[in-house]
Design an enzyme around this catalytic site. Structure first.
Site, PDB file in Angstrom:
ATOM      1  N   GLY A 264       0.766  -1.090   0.029  1.00  0.00           N
ATOM      2  CA  GLY A 264      -0.086  -0.128  -0.115  1.00  0.00           C
ATOM      3  C   GLY A 264       1.005   1.237  -0.060  1.00  0.00           C
ATOM      4  O   GLY A 264       2.087   1.176   0.588  1.00  0.00           O
TER       5      GLY A 264
ATOM      6  N   HIS B 148      -4.009   1.199   7.622  1.00  0.00           N
ATOM      7  CA  HIS B 148      -2.759   1.890   7.924  1.00  0.00           C
ATOM      8  C   HIS B 148      -2.574   2.956   6.923  1.00  0.00           C
ATOM      9  O   HIS B 148      -2.263   4.204   7.219  1.00  0.00           O
ATOM     10  CB  HIS B 148      -1.805   0.693   7.564  1.00  0.00           C
ATOM     11  CG  HIS B 148      -0.230   1.248   7.285  1.00  0.00           C
ATOM     12  ND1 HIS B 148       0.760   0.936   8.300  1.00  0.00           N
ATOM     13  CD2 HIS B 148       0.279   1.960   6.448  1.00  0.00           C
ATOM     14  CE1 HIS B 148       1.791   1.616   7.957  1.00  0.00           C
ATOM     15  NE2 HIS B 148       1.734   2.322   6.825  1.00  0.00           N
ATOM     16  N   GLU B 149      -2.976   2.759   5.521  1.00  0.00           N
ATOM     17  CA  GLU B 149      -3.043   3.851   4.507  1.00  0.00           C
ATOM     18  C   GLU B 149      -4.025   5.191   4.661  1.00  0.00           C
ATOM     19  O   GLU B 149      -3.654   6.155   4.674  1.00  0.00           O
ATOM     20  CB  GLU B 149      -3.225   3.076   3.203  1.00  0.00           C
ATOM     21  CG  GLU B 149      -2.398   2.094   2.655  1.00  0.00           C
ATOM     22  CD  GLU B 149      -0.859   2.643   2.916  1.00  0.00           C
ATOM     23  OE1 GLU B 149      -0.491   3.680   2.820  1.00  0.00           O
ATOM     24  OE2 GLU B 149      -0.072   1.597   3.141  1.00  0.00           O
TER      25      GLU B 149
ATOM     26  N   GLN C 146       3.179   9.907   0.997  1.00  0.00           N
ATOM     27  CA  GLN C 146       4.136   9.388   1.115  1.00  0.00           C
ATOM     28  C   GLN C 146       5.188   9.478  -0.179  1.00  0.00           C
ATOM     29  O   GLN C 146       6.396   9.417  -0.441  1.00  0.00           O
ATOM     30  CB  GLN C 146       4.163   7.750   1.113  1.00  0.00           C
ATOM     31  CG  GLN C 146       3.477   7.241   2.438  1.00  0.00           C
ATOM     32  CD  GLN C 146       3.469   5.848   2.519  1.00  0.00           C
ATOM     33  OE1 GLN C 146       2.632   5.416   1.905  1.00  0.00           O
ATOM     34  NE2 GLN C 146       4.572   5.380   3.063  1.00  0.00           N
TER      35      GLN C 146
ATOM     36  N   HIS D 284      -2.373   7.462   6.977  1.00  0.00           N
ATOM     37  CA  HIS D 284      -1.499   8.509   6.334  1.00  0.00           C
ATOM     38  C   HIS D 284      -2.191   9.690   5.834  1.00  0.00           C
ATOM     39  O   HIS D 284      -1.456  10.681   5.783  1.00  0.00           O
ATOM     40  CB  HIS D 284      -1.007   7.998   5.092  1.00  0.00           C
ATOM     41  CG  HIS D 284       0.249   7.012   5.297  1.00  0.00           C
ATOM     42  ND1 HIS D 284       1.535   7.407   5.882  1.00  0.00           N
ATOM     43  CD2 HIS D 284       0.791   5.593   5.231  1.00  0.00           C
ATOM     44  CE1 HIS D 284       2.523   6.339   5.995  1.00  0.00           C
ATOM     45  NE2 HIS D 284       1.996   5.530   5.771  1.00  0.00           N
TER      46      HIS D 284
ATOM     47  N   CYS E  90       6.295   0.073   6.902  1.00  0.00           N
ATOM     48  CA  CYS E  90       5.744   1.262   6.704  1.00  0.00           C
ATOM     49  C   CYS E  90       6.731   1.511   5.378  1.00  0.00           C
ATOM     50  O   CYS E  90       7.878   1.467   6.032  1.00  0.00           O
ATOM     51  CB  CYS E  90       5.439   2.202   7.202  1.00  0.00           C
ATOM     52  SG  CYS E  90       4.998   3.799   6.426  1.00  0.00           S
ATOM     53  N   LEU E  91       6.527   1.763   4.144  1.00  0.00           N
ATOM     54  CA  LEU E  91       7.775   2.133   3.220  1.00  0.00           C
ATOM     55  C   LEU E  91       8.462   3.559   3.619  1.00  0.00           C
ATOM     56  O   LEU E  91       9.447   3.854   3.235  1.00  0.00           O
ATOM     57  CB  LEU E  91       7.023   2.174   1.748  1.00  0.00           C
ATOM     58  CG  LEU E  91       6.679   0.735   1.266  1.00  0.00           C
ATOM     59  CD1 LEU E  91       6.193   1.239  -0.186  1.00  0.00           C
ATOM     60  CD2 LEU E  91       7.789   0.046   1.040  1.00  0.00           C
TER      61      LEU E  91
HETATM   62 NI    NI Z   1       2.665   3.516   5.654  1.00  0.00          NI
END
Ligand code: NI
Length: 159
Positions: free
Chosen positions: A46, A131-132, A51, A135, A89-90
């Protein structure tokens, strides 16, 4: 399409609230394509627009590698149950932590054609959606970690 630079922890763009999308434009279509490419290249499931530095309410998710989902202006309609497990998380490379999320989630969102859809998820999809969506409100999973943050390397050694 292009791979964009993923913003990392400490970058102020990750802590801001994103704006609703009013209409889809060629530029936003390009952003969505780039977000998928960036996510796949980083082996993520995701990615949210902040991000890659864009403060808009857009998320891409693909938990199987074969089910690309675009969620524009997503809104949670219902959650139930819970699941506790590892999350990463990226934007927080090399780290993972235990987070409890709903076991089931139902959301309303617009797709890349601004068509309103409902999406249901359990397991990893429910986790990824929650999670997304966090953000989009400037929130990282780090706020929700139970216990201490671990290095993904250490985790691999344990397994
Ligand atoms: Ni993330």
């Amino acid at each position: 399409m292009a791979v964009r630079n993923i913003r990392e922890i400490g970058d102020e763009v990750l802590y801001k609230s994103c704006k609703e999308v009013r209409e889809i434009t060629p530029r936003l279509r390009e952003l969505i394509n780039d977000m998928f490419e960036t996510m796949y290249e980083a082996n993520g499931v995701g990615l949210a627009a902040p991000q890659v530095g864009i403060l808009k309410r857009i998320v891409v998710i693909d938990v199987t590698g074969e089910d690309p989902l675009v969620l524009i202006n997503p809104r949670i309609l219902e959650t139930s149950g819970e699941q506790t497990g590892n999350e990463g998380c990226l934007s927080v490379p090399g780290k993972t932590g235990i987070v409890t999320r709903p076991g089931y989630v139902r959301v309303e969102a617009r797709d890349q054609d601004m068509k309103l859809r409902e999406i249901e998820g359990t397991e990893l999809l429910a986790r990824a959606i929650c999670h997304e969506l966090d953000h989009l409100d400037g929130r990282l999973y780090l706020d929700r970690v139970e216990g201490s943050l671990m290095n993904t390397e250490d985790l691999e050694e344990e397994n």
